[in-house]
Design a protein around this motif. Structure first.
Motif, PDB file in Angstrom:
ATOM      1  N   ARG A 169       2.648  13.662  58.349  1.00 31.35           N
ATOM      2  CA  ARG A 169       1.642  13.181  57.413  1.00 31.35           C
ATOM      3  C   ARG A 169       1.513  14.204  56.282  1.00 31.35           C
ATOM      4  O   ARG A 169       1.381  15.414  56.558  1.00 31.35           O
ATOM      5  CB  ARG A 169       0.300  13.015  58.106  1.00 31.35           C
ATOM      6  N   PRO A 170       1.500  13.774  55.014  1.00 30.79           N
ATOM      7  CA  PRO A 170       1.350  14.744  53.919  1.00 30.79           C
ATOM      8  C   PRO A 170       0.106  15.620  54.066  1.00 30.79           C
ATOM      9  O   PRO A 170       0.153  16.827  53.792  1.00 30.79           O
ATOM     10  CB  PRO A 170       1.259  13.845  52.679  1.00 30.79           C
ATOM     11  N   ALA A 171      -1.000  15.031  54.514  1.00 31.63           N
ATOM     12  CA  ALA A 171      -2.223  15.818  54.682  1.00 31.63           C
ATOM     13  C   ALA A 171      -2.050  16.907  55.730  1.00 31.63           C
ATOM     14  O   ALA A 171      -2.583  18.019  55.588  1.00 31.63           O
ATOM     15  CB  ALA A 171      -3.386  14.899  55.069  1.00 31.63           C
ATOM     16  N   THR A 172      -1.295  16.608  56.775  1.00 30.28           N
ATOM     17  CA  THR A 172      -1.037  17.606  57.814  1.00 30.28           C
ATOM     18  C   THR A 172      -0.188  18.747  57.269  1.00 30.28           C
ATOM     19  O   THR A 172      -0.449  19.926  57.576  1.00 30.28           O
ATOM     20  CB  THR A 172      -0.335  16.951  59.016  1.00 30.28           C
ATOM     21  N   ILE A 173       0.817  18.425  56.474  1.00 27.69           N
ATOM     22  CA  ILE A 173       1.643  19.475  55.867  1.00 27.69           C
ATOM     23  C   ILE A 173       0.773  20.421  55.052  1.00 27.69           C
ATOM     24  O   ILE A 173       0.902  21.656  55.139  1.00 27.69           O
ATOM     25  CB  ILE A 173       2.739  18.853  54.971  1.00 27.69           C
ATOM     26  N   ILE A 174      -0.136  19.867  54.259  1.00 29.65           N
ATOM     27  CA  ILE A 174      -1.005  20.691  53.412  1.00 29.65           C
ATOM     28  C   ILE A 174      -1.922  21.558  54.261  1.00 29.65           C
ATOM     29  O   ILE A 174      -2.075  22.768  54.010  1.00 29.65           O
ATOM     30  CB  ILE A 174      -1.820  19.793  52.462  1.00 29.65           C
ATOM     31  N   GLU A 175      -2.521  20.993  55.303  1.00 27.00           N
ATOM     32  CA  GLU A 175      -3.407  21.766  56.177  1.00 27.00           C
ATOM     33  C   GLU A 175      -2.662  22.887  56.885  1.00 27.00           C
ATOM     34  O   GLU A 175      -3.133  24.032  56.943  1.00 27.00           O
ATOM     35  CB  GLU A 175      -4.048  20.841  57.206  1.00 27.00           C
ATOM     36  N   LEU A 176      -1.486  22.573  57.428  1.00 32.43           N
ATOM     37  CA  LEU A 176      -0.713  23.588  58.146  1.00 32.43           C
ATOM     38  C   LEU A 176      -0.197  24.664  57.206  1.00 32.43           C
ATOM     39  O   LEU A 176      -0.103  25.838  57.585  1.00 32.43           O
ATOM     40  CB  LEU A 176       0.441  22.933  58.900  1.00 32.43           C
ATOM     41  N   ALA A 177       0.133  24.284  55.978  1.00 35.45           N
ATOM     42  CA  ALA A 177       0.588  25.270  54.992  1.00 35.45           C
ATOM     43  C   ALA A 177      -0.535  26.247  54.668  1.00 35.45           C
ATOM     44  O   ALA A 177      -0.308  27.464  54.561  1.00 35.45           O
ATOM     45  CB  ALA A 177       1.066  24.561  53.733  1.00 35.45           C
ATOM     46  N   LEU A 178      -1.745  25.733  54.503  1.00 35.44           N
ATOM     47  CA  LEU A 178      -2.889  26.608  54.225  1.00 35.44           C
ATOM     48  C   LEU A 178      -3.144  27.554  55.391  1.00 35.44           C
ATOM     49  O   LEU A 178      -3.387  28.745  55.193  1.00 35.44           O
ATOM     50  CB  LEU A 178      -4.135  25.766  53.953  1.00 35.44           C
ATOM     51  N   GLU A 179      -3.076  27.016  56.617  1.00 31.00           N
ATOM     52  CA  GLU A 179      -3.329  27.834  57.802  1.00 31.00           C
ATOM     53  C   GLU A 179      -2.296  28.939  57.976  1.00 31.00           C
ATOM     54  O   GLU A 179      -2.617  30.038  58.426  1.00 31.00           O
ATOM     55  CB  GLU A 179      -3.346  26.950  59.051  1.00 31.00           C
ATOM     56  N   SER A 180      -1.052  28.636  57.633  1.00 31.90           N
ATOM     57  CA  SER A 180       0.035  29.593  57.884  1.00 31.90           C
ATOM     58  C   SER A 180       0.403  30.438  56.673  1.00 31.90           C
ATOM     59  O   SER A 180       1.261  31.317  56.775  1.00 31.90           O
ATOM     60  CB  SER A 180       1.275  28.832  58.367  1.00 31.90           C
ATOM     61  N   GLY A 181      -0.214  30.183  55.535  1.00 33.66           N
ATOM     62  CA  GLY A 181       0.089  30.963  54.345  1.00 33.66           C
ATOM     63  C   GLY A 181       1.352  30.546  53.630  1.00 33.66           C
ATOM     64  O   GLY A 181       1.870  31.290  52.786  1.00 33.66           O
ATOM     65  N   TYR A 182       1.850  29.363  53.906  1.00 33.64           N
ATOM     66  CA  TYR A 182       3.039  28.858  53.205  1.00 33.64           C
ATOM     67  C   TYR A 182       2.606  28.327  51.848  1.00 33.64           C
ATOM     68  O   TYR A 182       1.820  27.383  51.763  1.00 33.64           O
ATOM     69  CB  TYR A 182       3.712  27.759  54.024  1.00 33.64           C
ATOM     70  N   ASP A 183       3.097  28.953  50.770  1.00 29.84           N
ATOM     71  CA  ASP A 183       2.595  28.640  49.424  1.00 29.84           C
ATOM     72  C   ASP A 183       3.643  28.010  48.510  1.00 29.84           C
ATOM     73  O   ASP A 183       3.492  28.022  47.285  1.00 29.84           O
ATOM     74  CB  ASP A 183       2.039  29.901  48.771  1.00 29.84           C
ATOM     75  N   ALA A 184       4.696  27.433  49.095  1.00 34.50           N
ATOM     76  CA  ALA A 184       5.771  26.887  48.266  1.00 34.50           C
ATOM     77  C   ALA A 184       5.725  25.367  48.126  1.00 34.50           C
ATOM     78  O   ALA A 184       6.667  24.765  47.597  1.00 34.50           O
ATOM     79  CB  ALA A 184       7.128  27.312  48.836  1.00 34.50           C
TER      80      ALA A 184
END
Length: 354
Positions: free
Chosen positions: A27-42
């Motif tokens: 889910r796109p929303a999940t990608i965004i949430e997990l990126a924020l949690e893990s510090g993935y900024d790309a």
């Protein structure tokens, strides 16, 4: 076609999915949430709607290599046990909501080690997530994993051994994936011979971006039980559209031995393997009675679902509900599940649903 264009009667049909990539269905929303949690900024976008659109547009390149590059972002947020478990659970729930009653979802454990997980921990996290998703869906779906080895890497035998180790704990089989050109399946012959000795199931991506030699090697050298895509088997059929149509030796063998074709119409349009849904080889191969099945491949990148694929075939290729029933039973017959379990789903779930 948007999800709102899918007719309720199509959505309600029971579906069987054999070719779906875990890292291609987030889910796109999940990608965004997990990126924020893990510090993935790309990430290219931080709004769910915009990110979903970006994935579809980036995948609409006509190139399999460019298509595969979109996975960098989804894989980046699947590097911890918690992330993998969540993604797998949501996958099962999303498929169940789409009417899927049985699914085999594939992923490459070797791509999820950047956070320090061992291969076994990856498999156990995904398996746990699928069980979570099954329970959350009220037991309406059965999900099994296919462990994938990457064609360009050298871990195929290790992944094959992993598939055998966990085959009684939610792993149904093995696969190889990635760019086909320059990476023939025979590079992984040791893995396939090991699986055959262990009476284990495997499918091979073949005949998508590369032609008949890829299919021939997958079947005759490696012993593939199913073909991932297999759309290029059309290259071995001459006189298409005439009264003098003939199957070549390889096409005839595939049809005669009922080798299942895991066909993914929308995905094939994006990678340039087909020009339109109306002219996609799946319809012609269906009419020739090859064992075709309908699949999603990558739901995020194609902006698709099983219901959408079915609706497109009805609207643009003239398929009937009887055709959908036939390919659904084809898929269940071809699943890497014990015979009695396959038969029970066909008789108790699929047939009554049609």
């Amino acid at each position: 076609m948007s999800e709102s264009d899918i007719r309720p009667e199509i959505l309600a049909l029971p579906k069987v999915l054999l070719h779906d990539h875990l890292d291609g269905g987030l889910r796109p929303a999940t990608i965004i949430e997990l990126a924020l949690e893990s510090g993935y900024d790309a990430l290219p976008e931080t709004d769910p709607v915009a990110l979903g659109r970006w994935f579809r547009d980036a995948a609409d390149s006509g190139s399999l290599v460019r298509y595969l590059e979109t996975f960098d972002h989804s894989v980046a947020v699947m590097q911890t046990a918690e992330q993998l478990r969540r993604v797998a659970s949501e996958c099962a729930q999303d498929l169940a909501a789409d009417g899927v009653v049985y699914a085999e979802v594939r992923y490459a454990p070797e791509q999820h080690l950047a956070g320090g997980l061992a291969l076994e921990e990856v498999v156990e996290a995904v398996n746990a997530g699928f069980r979570d998703g099954e329970r959350a869906s009220g037991g309406t779906i059965v999900v099994r994993a296919l462990l994938t080895a990457m064609r360009h890497a050298a871990k195929s035998t290790e992944i094959a051994r992993l598939a055998v180790r966990y085959r009684d704990d939610g792993v149904a089989g093995f696969d190889i994936a990635g760019a086909e050109a320059g990476f023939p399946p025979t590079r992984h012959l040791d893995a396939f011979e090991y699986l055959q000795r262990e009476n284990a199931h495997f499918t091979i991506h073949a005949g998508e971006a590369f032609g008949l030699p890829s299919i021939w090697e997958a079947i005759q050298w490696c012993g593939a039980e199913r073909l991932g895509h297999g759309v290029r088997i059309m290259d071995d059929i001459t006189g298409v559209g005439t009264n003098h149509e003939q199957l070549g030796r390889l096409a005839a063998y595939v049809r005669d031995t009922r080798i299942p074709l895991e066909m993914c119409p929308s995905s094939n349009l994006q990678t340039g393997a087909a020009e339109s849904i109306a002219t996609h080889p799946i319809s012609h191969l269906k009419d020739l009675r090859f064992r075709v099945t309908v699949n999603t491949d990558n739901r995020l990148m194609s902006g698709t679902s099983m219901s959408r694929e079915m609706q497109l075939l009805v609207d643009e290729a003239g398929w009937s509900v009887d055709d959908l029933r036939w390919v659904t039973i084809n898929a269940m017959k071809s699943a890497f599940l014990p015979f009695d379990e396959r038969l029970a789903i066909i008789e108790d779930v699929v047939k009554p649903g049609y």
